[in-house]
Design an enzyme around this catalytic site. Structure first.
Site, short mmCIF file in Angstrom:
data_model
loop_
_atom_site.label_atom_id
_atom_site.label_comp_id
_atom_site.label_asym_id
_atom_site.label_seq_id
_atom_site.Cartn_x
_atom_site.Cartn_y
_atom_site.Cartn_z
N GLY A 16 38.95 -14.56 25.17
CA GLY A 16 38.33 -14.80 23.93
C GLY A 16 36.88 -14.55 23.71
O GLY A 16 36.24 -14.22 24.74
N ARG B 181 24.20 -9.25 29.63
CA ARG B 181 25.03 -10.29 28.89
C ARG B 181 26.06 -10.96 30.03
O ARG B 181 26.74 -9.92 30.63
CB ARG B 181 25.45 -9.91 27.79
CG ARG B 181 26.37 -11.16 26.92
CD ARG B 181 27.90 -10.82 27.27
NE ARG B 181 28.67 -11.69 26.43
CZ ARG B 181 29.96 -11.76 26.76
NH1 ARG B 181 30.75 -11.15 27.80
NH2 ARG B 181 30.75 -12.66 26.06
N THR C 84 40.18 -8.89 27.89
CA THR C 84 40.26 -9.25 29.23
C THR C 84 41.48 -9.39 29.63
O THR C 84 42.67 -9.65 29.32
CB THR C 84 39.35 -10.62 29.22
OG1 THR C 84 38.11 -10.05 28.70
CG2 THR C 84 39.47 -11.41 30.26
N1 ASP Z 1 35.95 -13.41 27.43
C1 ASP Z 1 35.55 -12.26 27.37
C2 ASP Z 1 33.95 -12.05 27.30
O1 ASP Z 1 33.42 -12.68 26.50
C3 ASP Z 1 36.11 -11.12 26.44
C4 ASP Z 1 37.45 -11.21 26.22
O2 ASP Z 1 38.10 -12.48 26.70
O3 ASP Z 1 38.05 -10.60 25.51
O4 ASP Z 1 33.32 -11.60 28.04
#
Ligand code: ASP
Length: 321
Positions: A221, A197, A169
């Protein structure tokens, strides 16, 4: 009227980065931070800065946002993003949008032109059309690398660190010369999730939070864990209680680890211009510009810096992976 020294901090997602990705990702987050800083030098606001940085990162295929996003179980792109103005608490967010190159731009239009906070899927597309934001074929957002990751996961193959590798992200937090803070976060989510989702990223208080009374936070995360403790709001709450950005970030990340055994990363700036980039995974490419200096790192504890003038870029075209 207060005049603050502006600050921008950006991240490219926490996780474990392969060696050949580390330098290029670092280069791009540095470029995003510098371009965003130029915006404020030209009179732009904190919101302009975080939008600018996010669009640069969404357009780059090395990150899991916009072009280069991971795919859901059906091999499709579904994007989540949010942007928040710390002055008014106004927020725009999109969830599970499919044919939009820059979901952060769409989120900002929702913030500015509607009475709503979040639009999803079909409704978000409808709104994008109504404000003249072009739709693009989903294929434009899919890279060979994201298809390969999807195929590997479909086949059931995994690595011991799979959950850390899935991340990527992007996000930005900023303080402008008027003392306003803002945040933006944008993602393709996690690999091979169920269709529809929605993760933490577009949710106020989870993927990001910004309030001039304390500061701004962008998180990365596993969304299902981050949402359960509303990590971004938790960190701004800690700052309201008197913690520095670094203390608040560490306390929030440790709580996530202790309570849910989940590793994550955050960038934080407070309303006085103190900032931090913290993570409990192996890597998170980040860059910050503050006091006319560029700071950056990707490994735990790494903080490099250089003068802004010493930095020039020519990173690769979007078709390179
Ligand atoms: N937080 C993001 C999600 O769960 C993924 C990430 O931060 O890599 O969609």
């Amino acid at each position: 009227m207060c005049t603050r020294n502006p600050v921008i901090v950006v991240h490219g997602g926490c996780g474990i980065y392969k060696e050949d990705f580390k330098e290029v990702c670092l280069l791009i987050v540095k470029e995003a931070a510098l371009q965003a800083y130029r915006r404020v030098q030209q009179g732009g606001s904190a919101l302009d800065m975080v939008e600018e940085a996010s669009i640069i990162l969404e357009n780059d295929p090395h990150f899991n946002a916009g072009c280069g996003a991971v795919l859901n179980e059906c091999g499709e792109v579904e994007l989540d993003a949010m942007i928040m103005d710390g002055k008014s608490l106004d927020t725009g967010a999109v969830a599970a949008v499919r044919n939009i190159a820059n979901p952060t731009k769409l989120a900002r239009l929702i913030l500015e032109q509607t009475n709503h906070v979040m639009l999803s899927d079909r409704g978000a597309s409808r709104f994008a059309k109504s404000v003249g934001l072009p739709e693009i074929p989903m294929e434009f957002l899919i890279t060979e690398r994201s298809r390969e990751r999807w195929r590997t996961k479909l086949s059931g193959a995994s690595t011991p660190v799979d959950s850390q590798i899935d991340h990527g992200t992007i996000g930005a937090v900023a303080l402008d010369t008027d003392g306003n803070v803002a945040c933006a976060t944008s993602t393709g989510g996690l690999n091979n999730t169920l269709v529809g989702r929605i993760g933490d990223t577009p949710c106020i208080g989870s993927g990001g939070y910004a309030d001039n009374l304390s500061g701004a936070v962008s998180t990365t995360g596993k969304g299902e864990a981050i949402m359960k403790i509303t990590l971004a709001r938790l960190i701004t709450f800690y700052m309201e209680q008197g913690m520095s950005p670094a203390e608040a970030a560490d306390t929030g990340l440790q709580r996530l680890l202790a309570r849910l055994q989940s590793r994550a990363g955050v960038i934080v700036v407070n309303n006085a211009g103190d900032w931090t980039a913290k993570f409990t995974t192996e890597n998170m490419p980040w860059a910050a510009v503050a006091g006319d200096k560029l700071y950056y790192g990707i490994a735990l504890g790494e903080i490099r810096n250089s003068a802004i003038e010493d930095t020039s870029f020519q990173h690769g075209a979007r078709s390179d992976i």
